[in-house]
Enzyme design. Structure first.
Site, PDB file in Angstrom:
ATOM      1  N   CYS A  40       4.094-117.886 -24.717  1.00 30.05           N
ATOM      2  CA  CYS A  40       4.319-118.878 -25.976  1.00 30.05           C
ATOM      3  C   CYS A  40       5.335-117.840 -26.922  1.00 30.05           C
ATOM      4  O   CYS A  40       5.187-116.595 -27.267  1.00 30.05           O
ATOM      5  CB  CYS A  40       3.018-119.227 -26.534  1.00 30.05           C
ATOM      6  SG  CYS A  40       3.443-120.238 -28.096  1.00 30.05           S
ATOM      7  N   CYS A  99       1.260-116.223 -32.710  1.00 29.35           N
ATOM      8  CA  CYS A  99       0.316-116.413 -33.669  1.00 29.35           C
ATOM      9  C   CYS A  99      -0.452-114.916 -33.442  1.00 29.35           C
ATOM     10  O   CYS A  99      -0.715-114.682 -32.245  1.00 29.35           O
ATOM     11  CB  CYS A  99      -0.585-117.528 -33.573  1.00 29.35           C
ATOM     12  SG  CYS A  99       0.273-119.071 -33.727  1.00 29.35           S
ATOM     13  N   GLY A 151       0.857-121.830 -24.346  1.00 34.54           N
ATOM     14  CA  GLY A 151       2.042-122.560 -24.763  1.00 34.54           C
ATOM     15  C   GLY A 151       1.917-123.400 -26.006  1.00 34.54           C
ATOM     16  O   GLY A 151       0.908-123.925 -26.470  1.00 34.54           O
ATOM     17  N   GLU A 152       3.250-123.593 -26.737  1.00 35.27           N
ATOM     18  CA  GLU A 152       3.239-124.698 -27.643  1.00 35.27           C
ATOM     19  C   GLU A 152       3.840-126.038 -27.203  1.00 35.27           C
ATOM     20  O   GLU A 152       5.230-125.966 -26.676  1.00 35.27           O
ATOM     21  CB  GLU A 152       4.289-124.168 -28.691  1.00 35.27           C
ATOM     22  CG  GLU A 152       4.715-125.023 -29.686  1.00 35.27           C
ATOM     23  CD  GLU A 152       3.616-126.031 -30.517  1.00 35.27           C
ATOM     24  OE1 GLU A 152       2.639-125.375 -30.904  1.00 35.27           O
ATOM     25  OE2 GLU A 152       3.588-127.119 -30.472  1.00 35.27           O
ATOM     26  N   SER A 169      -2.210-130.416 -29.407  1.00 35.59           N
ATOM     27  CA  SER A 169      -2.448-129.670 -30.416  1.00 35.59           C
ATOM     28  C   SER A 169      -1.226-128.824 -30.821  1.00 35.59           C
ATOM     29  O   SER A 169      -0.388-128.490 -29.746  1.00 35.59           O
ATOM     30  CB  SER A 169      -3.500-128.639 -29.754  1.00 35.59           C
ATOM     31  OG  SER A 169      -3.619-127.456 -30.818  1.00 35.59           O
ATOM     32  N   SER A 177      -3.060-127.021 -35.544  1.00 37.58           N
ATOM     33  CA  SER A 177      -3.880-125.661 -35.608  1.00 37.58           C
ATOM     34  C   SER A 177      -3.473-125.114 -37.104  1.00 37.58           C
ATOM     35  O   SER A 177      -2.450-124.516 -37.277  1.00 37.58           O
ATOM     36  CB  SER A 177      -3.181-124.860 -34.481  1.00 37.58           C
ATOM     37  OG  SER A 177      -3.742-125.123 -33.393  1.00 37.58           O
ATOM     38  N   LEU A 178      -4.388-125.461 -37.786  1.00 34.61           N
ATOM     39  CA  LEU A 178      -4.033-125.159 -39.301  1.00 34.61           C
ATOM     40  C   LEU A 178      -4.324-123.417 -39.471  1.00 34.61           C
ATOM     41  O   LEU A 178      -3.419-122.760 -40.052  1.00 34.61           O
ATOM     42  CB  LEU A 178      -4.953-125.951 -40.345  1.00 34.61           C
ATOM     43  CG  LEU A 178      -4.408-125.906 -41.557  1.00 34.61           C
ATOM     44  CD1 LEU A 178      -2.998-126.523 -42.026  1.00 34.61           C
ATOM     45  CD2 LEU A 178      -5.305-126.710 -42.445  1.00 34.61           C
ATOM     46  N   HIS A 179      -5.622-123.223 -39.385  1.00 34.59           N
ATOM     47  CA  HIS A 179      -5.925-121.923 -39.541  1.00 34.59           C
ATOM     48  C   HIS A 179      -5.728-121.115 -40.928  1.00 34.59           C
ATOM     49  O   HIS A 179      -6.176-119.929 -41.131  1.00 34.59           O
ATOM     50  CB  HIS A 179      -5.679-120.808 -38.416  1.00 34.59           C
ATOM     51  CG  HIS A 179      -5.649-121.623 -37.060  1.00 34.59           C
ATOM     52  ND1 HIS A 179      -6.614-122.339 -36.833  1.00 34.59           N
ATOM     53  CD2 HIS A 179      -4.877-121.415 -35.902  1.00 34.59           C
ATOM     54  CE1 HIS A 179      -6.520-122.767 -35.429  1.00 34.59           C
ATOM     55  NE2 HIS A 179      -5.485-122.153 -35.073  1.00 34.59           N
ATOM     56  N   ASN A 207     -12.690-116.358 -31.050  1.00 29.46           N
ATOM     57  CA  ASN A 207     -13.036-115.743 -29.610  1.00 29.46           C
ATOM     58  C   ASN A 207     -12.370-114.646 -29.782  1.00 29.46           C
ATOM     59  O   ASN A 207     -10.989-114.576 -29.602  1.00 29.46           O
ATOM     60  CB  ASN A 207     -12.719-116.422 -28.760  1.00 29.46           C
ATOM     61  CG  ASN A 207     -13.461-117.292 -27.992  1.00 29.46           C
ATOM     62  OD1 ASN A 207     -14.518-116.961 -27.771  1.00 29.46           O
ATOM     63  ND2 ASN A 207     -13.167-118.471 -27.571  1.00 29.46           N
ATOM     64  N   CYS A 265      -7.399-119.910 -25.256  1.00 28.30           N
ATOM     65  CA  CYS A 265      -6.203-119.914 -24.348  1.00 28.30           C
ATOM     66  C   CYS A 265      -5.406-118.803 -24.100  1.00 28.30           C
ATOM     67  O   CYS A 265      -5.175-117.598 -25.083  1.00 28.30           O
ATOM     68  CB  CYS A 265      -5.178-120.765 -24.985  1.00 28.30           C
ATOM     69  SG  CYS A 265      -4.470-120.586 -26.567  1.00 28.30           S
TER      70      CYS A 265
HETATM   71  N1  SAH Z   1       0.056-123.860 -29.258  1.00 25.68           N
HETATM   72  C1  SAH Z   1      -0.841-124.931 -29.346  1.00 25.68           C
HETATM   73  C2  SAH Z   1      -1.524-125.200 -28.428  1.00 25.68           C
HETATM   74  C3  SAH Z   1      -2.253-124.119 -27.829  1.00 25.68           C
HETATM   75  S1  SAH Z   1      -3.190-123.091 -28.715  1.00 25.68           S
HETATM   76  C4  SAH Z   1      -1.325-124.793 -30.633  1.00 25.68           C
HETATM   77  O1  SAH Z   1      -1.243-123.549 -31.369  1.00 25.68           O
HETATM   78  O2  SAH Z   1      -2.099-125.756 -31.324  1.00 25.68           O
HETATM   79  C5  SAH Z   1      -4.826-123.995 -28.744  1.00 25.68           C
HETATM   80  C6  SAH Z   1      -5.821-123.665 -29.790  1.00 25.68           C
HETATM   81  O3  SAH Z   1      -6.578-122.577 -29.683  1.00 25.68           O
HETATM   82  C7  SAH Z   1      -4.868-123.630 -31.149  1.00 25.68           C
HETATM   83  O4  SAH Z   1      -5.812-124.123 -32.214  1.00 25.68           O
HETATM   84  C8  SAH Z   1      -5.164-121.968 -31.167  1.00 25.68           C
HETATM   85  O5  SAH Z   1      -4.879-121.622 -32.568  1.00 25.68           O
HETATM   86  C9  SAH Z   1      -6.575-121.702 -30.764  1.00 25.68           C
HETATM   87  N2  SAH Z   1      -6.777-120.252 -30.346  1.00 25.68           N
HETATM   88  C10 SAH Z   1      -5.879-119.451 -29.843  1.00 25.68           C
HETATM   89  N3  SAH Z   1      -6.425-118.092 -29.756  1.00 25.68           N
HETATM   90  C11 SAH Z   1      -7.689-118.276 -29.782  1.00 25.68           C
HETATM   91  C12 SAH Z   1      -8.703-117.464 -29.996  1.00 25.68           C
HETATM   92  N4  SAH Z   1      -8.722-116.175 -29.640  1.00 25.68           N
HETATM   93  N5  SAH Z   1     -10.147-117.840 -30.564  1.00 25.68           N
HETATM   94  C13 SAH Z   1     -10.230-119.305 -30.911  1.00 25.68           C
HETATM   95  N6  SAH Z   1      -9.030-120.059 -30.743  1.00 25.68           N
HETATM   96  C14 SAH Z   1      -7.769-119.670 -30.483  1.00 25.68           C
HETATM   97 FE1  SF4 Z   2       1.305-120.085 -29.125  1.00 25.92          FE
HETATM   98 FE2  SF4 Z   2      -0.787-121.724 -30.144  1.00 25.92          FE
HETATM   99 FE3  SF4 Z   2      -1.235-119.336 -29.293  1.00 25.92          FE
HETATM  100 FE4  SF4 Z   2       0.206-119.826 -31.646  1.00 25.92          FE
HETATM  101  S1  SF4 Z   2      -1.864-120.321 -31.249  1.00 25.92           S
HETATM  102  S2  SF4 Z   2       0.804-118.219 -30.063  1.00 25.92           S
HETATM  103  S3  SF4 Z   2       1.437-121.377 -30.852  1.00 25.92           S
HETATM  104  S4  SF4 Z   2      -0.194-121.019 -28.002  1.00 25.92           S
END
Ligand code: SAH
Ligand code: SF4
Length: 387
Positions: A119, A123, A184-185, A216, A239-241, A315, A358
């Site tokens: 990706c 993030c 991936g996005e 998402s 994915s707000l966070h 996680n 993911c």
């Molecule tokens: N790229 C898209 C979809 C894939 S990520 C997105 O960012 O929405 C899917 C979700 O998993 C997102 O909400 C992402 O922020 C979250 N995610 C990524 N790493 C994570 C982790 N270590 N623990 C919990 N959620 C996680």
């Molecule tokens: Fe890519 Fe989604 Fe992971 Fe951010 S959270 S790096 S957009 S897969």
């Protein structure tokens, strides 16, 4: 190189078969082989003339994803690691229905699918972005994750003594919910995603209702607006966070390109066009976004968008410093949000023990094979496994 037949739409196949002077009923026969029957060999299509099968084989490939690793046990979250034809690895996660989340009977399953190899969005907390972006998945590689898991499931059932032989019958479907939340996005691979989802949604294809498909995104505002114009009623999760630009920009570089004001406007537009509730995903990360002071801006944002909030304790990812807050802090955050009148769930992440977030299984596998290429890996099913 030939393109895969599952990259075609029904219309483009129809055109090709009419150019080949095939009778109209051929199209339905072929679609039946490709989707409900999940064929991965031309020879399996026994009711088609050999000459047509040869003609198709010369025109298209009929690939399948190679299942190289699977973690998790029956009746719990299971993770599938696939090797693509160029050797790249992607993952899918199969989650048994959770009545609290989906209100479905327990024989229903959700599949979380990937849309890219790696990706580009980087993030800070995410394993998928750690090694950058490699490529977009083709539509058939997105569809192939669903077909692969269903093929694997049908084989499992057929191997259980006394299990009904209907496990192999074409109509037997395991997956009725899709979440596009794997690696991936998705909105950065927009055209391939939409093509794949249309096939998965079609009654002749995957037969999965658009309302059962959640996309998402990390917040690609222009693409959210584009998605709002599509005829299908896909669900949207953001994915707000982080509920302020200060917090969000610290962990999600995409926020500098599309800051909250722009993102929330795009979400508002989606809501207006679709009339559908958006979900805000909010990972709770210790010391980053879990302070009581974050509740107020989050609540006001959710209220403005009529959104519900999914709180997900982080996680941990090997090699990254971030941690999940303890349970009482997560619960306290959820309670405060509920008291502000926001519908929220605190999802005690399924599959925490099997690297279900993911990108984690892929990362682990790549790192292991880089360090100890020939070591057997403990605690997993033997590889390779044919779906
Ligand atoms: N790229 C898209 C979809 C894939 S990520 C997105 O960012 O929405 C899917 C979700 O998993 C997102 O909400 C992402 O922020 C979250 N995610 C990524 N790493 C994570 C982790 N270590 N623990 C919990 N959620 C996680
Ligand atoms: Fe890519 Fe989604 Fe992971 Fe951010 S959270 S790096 S957009 S897969």
């Amino acid at each position: 190189m030939l393109s895969d037949i599952r990259d075609e739409t029904r219309e483009s196949l129809e055109l090709q078969f009419s150019e080949w002077h095939q009778p109209a009923y051929r199209l339905d026969q072929i679609l039946e082989w490709l989707y409900p029957r999940r064929a991965d060999q031309w020879e399996a299509m026994s009711n088609l003339p050999g000459s047509l099968r040869a003609q198709m084989a010369a025109r298209w490939s009929l690939g399948s994803l190679d299942l190289v690793r699977k973690q998790g046990s029956h009746d719990s979250t299971q993770k599938f690691l696939w090797r693509l034809t160029d050797g790249a690895l992607v993952e899918s996660v199969l989650i048994p229905a959770n009545p609290a989340l989906y209100g479905e009977a327990a024989d229903r399953h959700t599949l979380c699918v990937s849309t890219q190899v790696g990706c580009a969005y980087g993030c800070r907390f995410c394993a998928s972005g750690l090694e950058g972006w490699k490529r977009n998945l083709a539509p058939w590689e997105i569809i192939g994750q669903i077909l692969g898991v269903e093929r694997w499931h049908a084989r499992q059932k057929a191997e259980i003594p006394g299990s009904p032989t209907t496990a192999r019958s074409p109509g037997t479907r395991l997956i009725n919910n899709l979440v596009i939340m794997g690696m991936g996005e998705p909105l950065a691979n927009y055209d391939h995603l939409l093509k794949a989802l249309r096939t998965l949604n079609a009654p002749w294809g995957g037969g999965i209702g658009a309302r059962k498909i959640t996309i998402s995104t990390s917040g690609l505002a222009p693409r959210i607006r584009q998605l709002a114009e599509e005829p299908e009623q896909f669900r949207l999760a953001i994915s707000l966070h982080g509920a302020t630009d200060a917090v969000r920009s610290q962990i999600m570089p995409v926020n500098r390109k599309y800051p909250l004001a722009e993102l929330t406007q795009a979400c508002g537009y989606y809501l207006e066009r679709k009339g559908r509730m958006i979900t805000l995903e909010y990972i709770l990360i210790e010391g980053i976004n879990d302070a009581p002071a974050e509740v107020k801006p989050l609540a006001s944002l959710a209220r403005r968008l009529h959104a519900k909030v999914n709180l997900i304790p982080y996680n941990s990812v090997e090699g990254l410093p971030w941690k999940r807050p303890n349970e009482s802090r997560c619960q306290g955050f959820a309670d405060a949000l509920s008291r502000s009148g926001i519908a929220c769930t605190l999802r005690l992440e399924k599959g925490h023990d099997i690297d279900a977030a993911c990108g984690q299984l892929r990362l682990k596998t790549e790192r292991e094979s880089a360090i100890r290429p020939s070591d057997p890996v403990s605690g997993i099913d033997p590889a390779p496994v044919r779906p």
